[in-house]
Design an enzyme around this catalytic site. Structure first.
Site, PDB file in Angstrom:
ATOM      1  N   THR A 165       0.844  -1.201   0.000  1.00 34.28           N
ATOM      2  CA  THR A 165       0.000   0.000   0.000  1.00 34.28           C
ATOM      3  C   THR A 165       0.874   1.245   0.000  1.00 34.28           C
ATOM      4  O   THR A 165       1.792   1.365   0.814  1.00 34.28           O
ATOM      5  CB  THR A 165      -0.909  -0.017   1.248  1.00 34.28           C
ATOM      6  OG1 THR A 165      -1.655  -1.232   1.225  1.00 34.28           O
ATOM      7  CG2 THR A 165      -1.864   1.170   1.268  1.00 34.28           C
ATOM      8  N   CYS A 206      30.966   2.719  14.127  1.00 36.80           N
ATOM      9  CA  CYS A 206      31.200   2.151  15.452  1.00 36.80           C
ATOM     10  C   CYS A 206      30.646   0.738  15.505  1.00 36.80           C
ATOM     11  O   CYS A 206      29.555   0.477  15.055  1.00 36.80           O
ATOM     12  CB  CYS A 206      30.522   3.004  16.512  1.00 36.80           C
ATOM     13  SG  CYS A 206      31.382   4.564  16.721  1.00 36.80           S
TER      14      CYS A 206
END
Ligand code: PMP
Length: 384
Positions: free
Chosen positions: A234, A321
Site C-alpha cells: 500500500t 562504530c
C-alpha cells in the site's frame, strides 16, 4: 545548533510538513480501493507522481515509489538481474557504494551470484581502466553511485555508461547524494535506473524512488499490484506527497550548488591556514558542493567531534562504530588510506540552510580547541 551533517539527512521543509499533514488527514483511504475515498486517494497519488516526474525529468510511468534508497537499490539490482537475458548473471558494484548496498552485494554473492568490484584510485575517483577490463559481456548490470556520501567525489557515469553500452550491460546509479545538490533530469541521464531518498533534499524519511527506463527486463523481488507490478505494498501517500513537494521546492539547484561550493571552499581554506595538519580527501576532484571530508593530523574523529559539539556543531565521523570499537570507513580503506588516518576522518556537510556566519563560527572556534591537542601524542581511539 550549527548543522553540518546534511549528507546524513536534512530537515523537512515547512511546505513538506504541511502537505503531509493535510494528506494524512484527508487521504487516509487505500489508493487501491474502489470506493470514493479510495479513488480520491488514487487521484492524489497520481498528482504527486505527475509533480515528482516533472521535477525529475521522467515519465510518470518511469517512477516507482519505494521506502527509500536502500530499497530502491535492492529493487534495481535484484529486479534487473532477474530480468536480464540468460547468460548474463554477473553484477558489478563499486568498492565505495553505500554500506547497505555493499551488504546486498555480499548477500547476492552468498546466494551464488557472480559479483565483482570496481576499484577506486587513492584520490577517491573510480579506476576507469580497471572498470574497462571488468565490464565484460557476461555482466548484466553495473551499480555505480553518482556521488560518494563520504568524500562527495562524483563518479564518471558517462564514461562507465559508454563501457556498459558497449558490453550490452545495464547501468544503475545510486543518486541519493546527488539529487537535490546538483541538477538532475532522468531524460538527460546516461543511467538505465536511478535510486534516491527524499530525506536528503528536505523531504520525509522512509520514502524514495527508483527511476526505471521503459522496456527494461525487470522482475520485481517485491511483486504486487501497486506501482505497475514493480513494487507491491500500500502506497505511503503522505510521504509520497511530501517527496513530490520537496522536489518541486528545490528551486535553482545550480545556483545553490555554486553558493555551497564557495562556502565549503572558504571553510577548507580557513581551516588549512589555521591547522596545517589538515588533509581533505577528494579535494582535487569534482565533488558534491557542500561536502568536506577531512582529518586534522591524527586526532581521533571522536575527539574532533567532541570539540565541535562544544561549539554547537553537529557533524559526523567517517568511522562506523561497532562493539569492538571504531572501524575505518570502507571508502577510505578502498582508497588505501592507512587505518590511523582513516580513524581521524570527519565529515562536514553543508546544506541549503548553511550560512557564512556558521562557517565563520567554525573557523573562529575550532582551531583554538584543536591546536593544543595536536601538540600531544595522538589520542587513543574511542567510540561513543
Ligand atoms: N545511498 C547513499 C549514497 C546514501 O548516502 C544513503 C543514506 N545515507 C543511502 C543510500 C540509504 O538511504 P536510506 O537510508 O534513505 O534508504
Amino acid at each position: 545548533m550549527i548543522y553540518l551533517d546534511h549528507n546524513a539527512t536534512t530537515a523537512p521543509s515547512p511546505a513538506v510538513l504541511q502537505a503531509m499533514a493535510q494528506t494524512m488527514a484527508q487521504h487516509w483511504a487505500n489508493a487501491s480501493s474502489q470506493h470514493a475515498p479510495g479513488q480520491e486517494a488514487r487521484r492524489c497519488l497520481g498528482q504527486a507522481r505527475q509533480q515528482a516526474a516533472q521535477a525529475l525529468g521522467c515519465l510518470p510511468a518511469e517512477l516507482v515509489f519505494t521506502s527509500g534508497a536502500t530499497e530502491s537499490n535492492q529493487l534495481a539490482v535484484r529486479g534487473l538481474l532477474a530480468g536480464a537475458p540468460v547468460g548474463r548473471r554477473r553484477v558489478l558494484f563499486s568498492e565505495v557504494e553505500h554500506s547497505a548496498h555493499q551488504g546486498l552485494a555480499r548477500s547476492l554473492a552468498a546466494q551464488g551470484v557472480s559479483v565483482g568490484w570496481l576499484p577506486v584510485r587513492p584520490d577517491g575517483g573510480l579506476d576507469l581502466s580497471a572498470a574497462a577490463e571488468l565490464i565484460t559481456p557476461e555482466v548484466a548490470l553495473v551499480s555505480l553511485m553518482s556521488a560518494n556520501n563520504e568524500t562527495g567525489v562524483l563518479m564518471p557515469l558517462a564514461e562507465v555508461a559508454e563501457l556498459t553500452r558497449r558490453a550490452g550491460a545495464l547501468l544503475h546509479t545510486d543518486a541519493t547524494q546527488w539529487l537535490g545538490k546538483l541538477p538532475f533530469r532522468f531524460d538527460d541521464s546516461v543511467a538505465d535506473a536511478v535510486s534516491f531518498s527524499a530525506h536528503k533534499f528536505h523531504g520525509p524519511k522512509g520514502v524514495g524512488g527508483l527511476l526505471l527506463r521503459r522496456g527494461l527486463g525487470f522482475q520485481s523481488p517485491v511483486p504486487g499490484s501497486q506501482e505497475r507490478g514493480r513494487r507491491g505494498g500500500t502506497e505511503n501517500l503522505p510521504a509520497i506527497v511530501g517527496l513530490a513537494t520537496a522536489l518541486s521546492g528545490l528551486g535553482d539547484v545550480a545556483a545553490e550548488a555554486r553558493r555551497q561550493s564557495a562556502l565549503r571552499d572558504a571553510m577548507e581554506q580557513g581551516l588549512a591556514q589555521a591547522l596545517p595538519e589538515l588533509q581533505v580527501w577528494g579535494q582535487a576532484l569534482a565533488r558534491l558542493p557542500g561536502t568536506s571530508y577531512l582529518r586534522v593530523g591524527l586526532l581521533a574523529a571522536d575527539t574532533v567531534l567532541q570539540r565541535l559539539v562544544r561549539l554547537g556543531v553537529a557533524a559526523s565521523s567517517g568511522a562506523a562504530c561497532s562493539s569492538g570499537g571504531s572501524q575505518p570507513s570502507h571508502v577510505l580503506s578502498a582508497m588505501g588510506v592507512p587505518r590511523e588516518q582513516a580513524l581521524a576522518a570527519v565529515r562536514l556537510s553543508l546544506g541549503r540552510d548553511s550560512t557564512a556566519a556558521e562557517v565563520a563560527a567554525v573557523l573562529q572556534g575550532l582551531p583554538p580547541l584543536l591546536r593544543p591537542l595536536l601538540q600531544e601524542a595522538p589520542a587513543a581511539q574511542t567510540c561513543h
